[in-house]
Every structure is written in C-alpha cells, then in structure tokens.
Design a protein around this motif. Structure first.
Motif, PDB file in Angstrom:
ATOM      1  N   ILE A  43       0.832  -1.202   0.000  1.00  0.00           N
ATOM      2  CA  ILE A  43       0.000   0.000   0.000  1.00  0.00           C
ATOM      3  C   ILE A  43       0.869   1.254   0.000  1.00  0.00           C
ATOM      4  O   ILE A  43       0.560   2.241  -0.670  1.00  0.00           O
ATOM      5  CB  ILE A  43      -0.969  -0.013   1.203  1.00  0.00           C
ATOM      6  N   LYS A  44       1.974   1.233   0.714  1.00  0.00           N
ATOM      7  CA  LYS A  44       2.885   2.385   0.726  1.00  0.00           C
ATOM      8  C   LYS A  44       3.473   2.626  -0.668  1.00  0.00           C
ATOM      9  O   LYS A  44       3.691   3.772  -1.067  1.00  0.00           O
ATOM     10  CB  LYS A  44       4.009   2.185   1.753  1.00  0.00           C
ATOM     11  N   GLN A  45       3.750   1.558  -1.419  1.00  0.00           N
ATOM     12  CA  GLN A  45       4.251   1.711  -2.785  1.00  0.00           C
ATOM     13  C   GLN A  45       3.204   2.356  -3.685  1.00  0.00           C
ATOM     14  O   GLN A  45       3.514   3.238  -4.491  1.00  0.00           O
ATOM     15  CB  GLN A  45       4.677   0.357  -3.357  1.00  0.00           C
ATOM     16  N   VAL A  46       1.957   1.933  -3.542  1.00  0.00           N
ATOM     17  CA  VAL A  46       0.879   2.522  -4.337  1.00  0.00           C
ATOM     18  C   VAL A  46       0.675   3.974  -3.927  1.00  0.00           C
ATOM     19  O   VAL A  46       0.472   4.847  -4.773  1.00  0.00           O
ATOM     20  CB  VAL A  46      -0.430   1.711  -4.183  1.00  0.00           C
ATOM     21  N   GLN A  47       0.762   4.244  -2.650  1.00  0.00           N
ATOM     22  CA  GLN A  47       0.621   5.617  -2.164  1.00  0.00           C
ATOM     23  C   GLN A  47       1.719   6.507  -2.737  1.00  0.00           C
ATOM     24  O   GLN A  47       1.466   7.652  -3.138  1.00  0.00           O
ATOM     25  CB  GLN A  47       0.649   5.633  -0.636  1.00  0.00           C
ATOM     26  N   ALA A  48       2.947   5.990  -2.835  1.00  0.00           N
ATOM     27  CA  ALA A  48       4.053   6.762  -3.416  1.00  0.00           C
ATOM     28  C   ALA A  48       3.801   7.040  -4.896  1.00  0.00           C
ATOM     29  O   ALA A  48       4.087   8.134  -5.389  1.00  0.00           O
ATOM     30  CB  ALA A  48       5.369   6.011  -3.227  1.00  0.00           C
ATOM     31  N   LEU A  49       3.260   6.056  -5.610  1.00  0.00           N
ATOM     32  CA  LEU A  49       2.905   6.256  -7.022  1.00  0.00           C
ATOM     33  C   LEU A  49       1.888   7.382  -7.158  1.00  0.00           C
ATOM     34  O   LEU A  49       2.044   8.279  -7.992  1.00  0.00           O
ATOM     35  CB  LEU A  49       2.351   4.959  -7.619  1.00  0.00           C
ATOM     36  N   LEU A  50       0.846   7.350  -6.338  1.00  0.00           N
ATOM     37  CA  LEU A  50      -0.179   8.391  -6.406  1.00  0.00           C
ATOM     38  C   LEU A  50       0.408   9.764  -6.077  1.00  0.00           C
ATOM     39  O   LEU A  50       0.070  10.756  -6.722  1.00  0.00           O
ATOM     40  CB  LEU A  50      -1.336   8.070  -5.462  1.00  0.00           C
ATOM     41  N   LYS A  51       1.300   9.816  -5.104  1.00  0.00           N
ATOM     42  CA  LYS A  51       1.927  11.092  -4.738  1.00  0.00           C
ATOM     43  C   LYS A  51       2.742  11.647  -5.900  1.00  0.00           C
ATOM     44  O   LYS A  51       2.684  12.846  -6.192  1.00  0.00           O
ATOM     45  CB  LYS A  51       2.809  10.914  -3.505  1.00  0.00           C
ATOM     46  N   ARG A  52       3.507  10.770  -6.597  1.00  0.00           N
ATOM     47  CA  ARG A  52       4.277  11.220  -7.768  1.00  0.00           C
ATOM     48  C   ARG A  52       3.366  11.769  -8.856  1.00  0.00           C
ATOM     49  O   ARG A  52       3.734  12.658  -9.601  1.00  0.00           O
ATOM     50  CB  ARG A  52       5.104  10.059  -8.339  1.00  0.00           C
ATOM     51  N   CYS A  70       1.506  -3.315  12.434  1.00  0.00           N
ATOM     52  CA  CYS A  70       2.183  -4.227  13.352  1.00  0.00           C
ATOM     53  C   CYS A  70       1.325  -5.437  13.702  1.00  0.00           C
ATOM     54  O   CYS A  70       1.831  -6.411  14.231  1.00  0.00           O
ATOM     55  CB  CYS A  70       2.589  -3.480  14.624  1.00  0.00           C
ATOM     56  N   CYS A  71       0.040  -5.379  13.403  1.00  0.00           N
ATOM     57  CA  CYS A  71      -0.864  -6.475  13.753  1.00  0.00           C
ATOM     58  C   CYS A  71      -0.871  -7.574  12.699  1.00  0.00           C
ATOM     59  O   CYS A  71      -1.529  -8.587  12.871  1.00  0.00           O
ATOM     60  CB  CYS A  71      -2.284  -5.939  13.951  1.00  0.00           C
ATOM     61  N   GLY A  72      -0.183  -7.367  11.596  1.00  0.00           N
ATOM     62  CA  GLY A  72      -0.084  -8.396  10.583  1.00  0.00           C
ATOM     63  C   GLY A  72      -1.262  -8.478   9.640  1.00  0.00           C
ATOM     64  O   GLY A  72      -1.297  -9.361   8.804  1.00  0.00           O
ATOM     65  N   THR A  73      -2.211  -7.581   9.768  1.00  0.00           N
ATOM     66  CA  THR A  73      -3.348  -7.616   8.848  1.00  0.00           C
ATOM     67  C   THR A  73      -3.201  -6.522   7.811  1.00  0.00           C
ATOM     68  O   THR A  73      -2.299  -5.709   7.858  1.00  0.00           O
ATOM     69  CB  THR A  73      -4.687  -7.447   9.604  1.00  0.00           C
ATOM     70  N   ASP A  74      -4.117  -6.527   6.886  1.00  0.00           N
ATOM     71  CA  ASP A  74      -4.072  -5.575   5.780  1.00  0.00           C
ATOM     72  C   ASP A  74      -4.501  -4.178   6.204  1.00  0.00           C
ATOM     73  O   ASP A  74      -5.175  -3.998   7.215  1.00  0.00           O
ATOM     74  CB  ASP A  74      -5.000  -6.048   4.650  1.00  0.00           C
ATOM     75  N   VAL A  75      -4.070  -3.209   5.405  1.00  0.00           N
ATOM     76  CA  VAL A  75      -4.503  -1.828   5.574  1.00  0.00           C
ATOM     77  C   VAL A  75      -5.214  -1.397   4.288  1.00  0.00           C
ATOM     78  O   VAL A  75      -5.145  -2.065   3.261  1.00  0.00           O
ATOM     79  CB  VAL A  75      -3.311  -0.883   5.877  1.00  0.00           C
ATOM     80  N   LEU A  76      -5.899  -0.267   4.370  1.00  0.00           N
ATOM     81  CA  LEU A  76      -6.668   0.262   3.246  1.00  0.00           C
ATOM     82  C   LEU A  76      -6.027   1.549   2.740  1.00  0.00           C
ATOM     83  O   LEU A  76      -5.490   2.329   3.528  1.00  0.00           O
ATOM     84  CB  LEU A  76      -8.106   0.570   3.689  1.00  0.00           C
ATOM     85  N   LEU A  77      -6.100   1.749   1.439  1.00  0.00           N
ATOM     86  CA  LEU A  77      -5.654   3.009   0.841  1.00  0.00           C
ATOM     87  C   LEU A  77      -6.895   3.780   0.442  1.00  0.00           C
ATOM     88  O   LEU A  77      -7.743   3.269  -0.298  1.00  0.00           O
ATOM     89  CB  LEU A  77      -4.755   2.760  -0.373  1.00  0.00           C
ATOM     90  N   ARG A  78      -6.997   5.007   0.922  1.00  0.00           N
ATOM     91  CA  ARG A  78      -8.174   5.839   0.675  1.00  0.00           C
ATOM     92  C   ARG A  78      -7.778   7.089  -0.103  1.00  0.00           C
ATOM     93  O   ARG A  78      -6.735   7.685   0.147  1.00  0.00           O
ATOM     94  CB  ARG A  78      -8.830   6.245   1.988  1.00  0.00           C
ATOM     95  N   VAL A  79      -8.662   7.463  -1.032  1.00  0.00           N
ATOM     96  CA  VAL A  79      -8.481   8.686  -1.822  1.00  0.00           C
ATOM     97  C   VAL A  79      -9.794   9.444  -1.843  1.00  0.00           C
ATOM     98  O   VAL A  79     -10.847   8.913  -1.498  1.00  0.00           O
ATOM     99  CB  VAL A  79      -8.025   8.377  -3.269  1.00  0.00           C
ATOM    100  N   ARG A  80      -9.720  10.691  -2.289  1.00  0.00           N
ATOM    101  CA  ARG A  80     -10.947  11.479  -2.433  1.00  0.00           C
ATOM    102  C   ARG A  80     -11.778  10.911  -3.577  1.00  0.00           C
ATOM    103  O   ARG A  80     -11.244  10.571  -4.637  1.00  0.00           O
ATOM    104  CB  ARG A  80     -10.618  12.944  -2.728  1.00  0.00           C
ATOM    105  N   ARG A  81     -13.076  10.832  -3.358  1.00  0.00           N
ATOM    106  CA  ARG A  81     -13.977  10.335  -4.408  1.00  0.00           C
ATOM    107  C   ARG A  81     -13.844  11.180  -5.675  1.00  0.00           C
ATOM    108  O   ARG A  81     -13.885  10.668  -6.780  1.00  0.00           O
ATOM    109  CB  ARG A  81     -15.427  10.326  -3.931  1.00  0.00           C
ATOM    110  N   SER A  82     -13.612  12.456  -5.528  1.00  0.00           N
ATOM    111  CA  SER A  82     -13.513  13.351  -6.680  1.00  0.00           C
ATOM    112  C   SER A  82     -12.265  13.073  -7.531  1.00  0.00           C
ATOM    113  O   SER A  82     -12.200  13.494  -8.684  1.00  0.00           O
ATOM    114  CB  SER A  82     -13.512  14.815  -6.217  1.00  0.00           C
ATOM    115  N   ASP A  83     -11.288  12.342  -6.987  1.00  0.00           N
ATOM    116  CA  ASP A  83     -10.063  12.030  -7.735  1.00  0.00           C
ATOM    117  C   ASP A  83     -10.118  10.686  -8.467  1.00  0.00           C
ATOM    118  O   ASP A  83      -9.233  10.380  -9.267  1.00  0.00           O
ATOM    119  CB  ASP A  83      -8.852  12.016  -6.788  1.00  0.00           C
ATOM    120  N   ILE A  84     -11.126   9.887  -8.201  1.00  0.00           N
ATOM    121  CA  ILE A  84     -11.183   8.517  -8.732  1.00  0.00           C
ATOM    122  C   ILE A  84     -11.048   8.471 -10.256  1.00  0.00           C
ATOM    123  O   ILE A  84     -10.290   7.665 -10.788  1.00  0.00           O
ATOM    124  CB  ILE A  84     -12.495   7.822  -8.297  1.00  0.00           C
ATOM    125  N   ASP A  85     -11.793   9.301 -10.975  1.00  0.00           N
ATOM    126  CA  ASP A  85     -11.755   9.248 -12.444  1.00  0.00           C
ATOM    127  C   ASP A  85     -10.366   9.534 -12.999  1.00  0.00           C
ATOM    128  O   ASP A  85     -10.013   9.049 -14.076  1.00  0.00           O
ATOM    129  CB  ASP A  85     -12.771  10.220 -13.049  1.00  0.00           C
TER     130      ASP A  85
END
Length: 144
Positions: A43-52, A70-85
């Motif tokens: 998710i951090k890699q995808v977040q870096a792509l979006l930031k670039r 640290c809990c070993g489970t997944d995290v979510l990546l969230r963006v503004r709905r207006s940016d989706i397109d």
C-alpha cells in the motif's frame, strides 16, 4: 492520430495546471473511498505512485487492524472520491506496464470456451483447438 509538438506541449501544460490546482491536503469534509487493500509495504508503494502523480491519499487500518501494520493484517488506501476518475487511468497504466500486457495480443481476450462446441479459441493465445481437449495445446491454459 498524430499530434504536433505544440499540441503535445498544450496537453502537458493542461495536465500540469490541473495538478497544480489539485490540493495535496485531505480535509475532514472530503468524501473518501477505499481503493486498495493489502499489506502495508504494498500500500505504501501505491501511495508513493499516487503522490508522484499528484494525488493525496491516506492509509487506514481495516476493521480488524490497528492501522499501523504491526498487527499483521491488511490496511486500506483511501483517496478522495472526486479524484477517482483521474486515478483509474494511472492504475491501468501501471498494471499494463507491470504485467507486460502492452506486448500481448489482446484480440482474443473475449473468447469463451464452450465444451459443447466442436472448436474453441484460447482467450490467452488465440490458438484454435478441438473441445475434446480441455487444455490449449499452444499455451497450456486449462479449461475445467
């Protein structure tokens, strides 16, 4: 369609001006949507792509996570709905680049294996073969 140099420059200027106008801050009143779920590193890699590309995002824990990774489970990546397109084409380009699909013949991708038909076309490679075989003789794709 071929573009002149001035047309390409105009398109680049339009893209750059829309990125400059886009705020990199996410405000409490912004409507957010989850676009990806995965391990923190992914998710951090995808977040870096979006930031670039000029898009802000947030990493949040799912309902079973502390959100810190640290809990070993997944995290979510969230963006503004207006940016989706504007974000979807970025993911499409990244997927095509990462999988090598730009080099692959996609003309048979909609082919359907019908076992009651006498002949089938493999959606992966385009090979025609008899449906007595459940495996494409050319690429080995199995239909079963």
């Amino acid at each position: 369609e071929l573009l002149s140099g001035s047309q390409v420059l105009e398109i680049e200027e339009q893209n750059n001006s829309s990125q400059v106008a886009r705020s990199m801050d996410i405000h409490p009143d912004d409507e957010l949507v989850d676009i990806r779920k995965g391990a923190v590193l992914e998710i951090k890699q995808v977040q870096a792509l979006l930031k670039r590309e000029g898009f802000p995002s947030l990493v949040a824990g799912d309902s079973q996570s502390c959100g810190k990774g640290c809990c070993g489970t997944d995290v979510l990546l969230r963006v503004r709905r207006s940016d989706i397109d504007d974000i979807i084409p970025i993911f499409q380009r990244e997927h095509i680049s990462a999988t090598g699909l730009h080099e692959h013949d996609m003309s048979h991708v909609d082919a359907v294996y019908n076992p009651s038909a006498g002949e089938a076309t493999c959606p992966a490679c385009g090979c025609s073969f008899t449906t007595r075989n459940m495996t494409c003789p050319d690429c080995g794709l199995h239909f079963g």
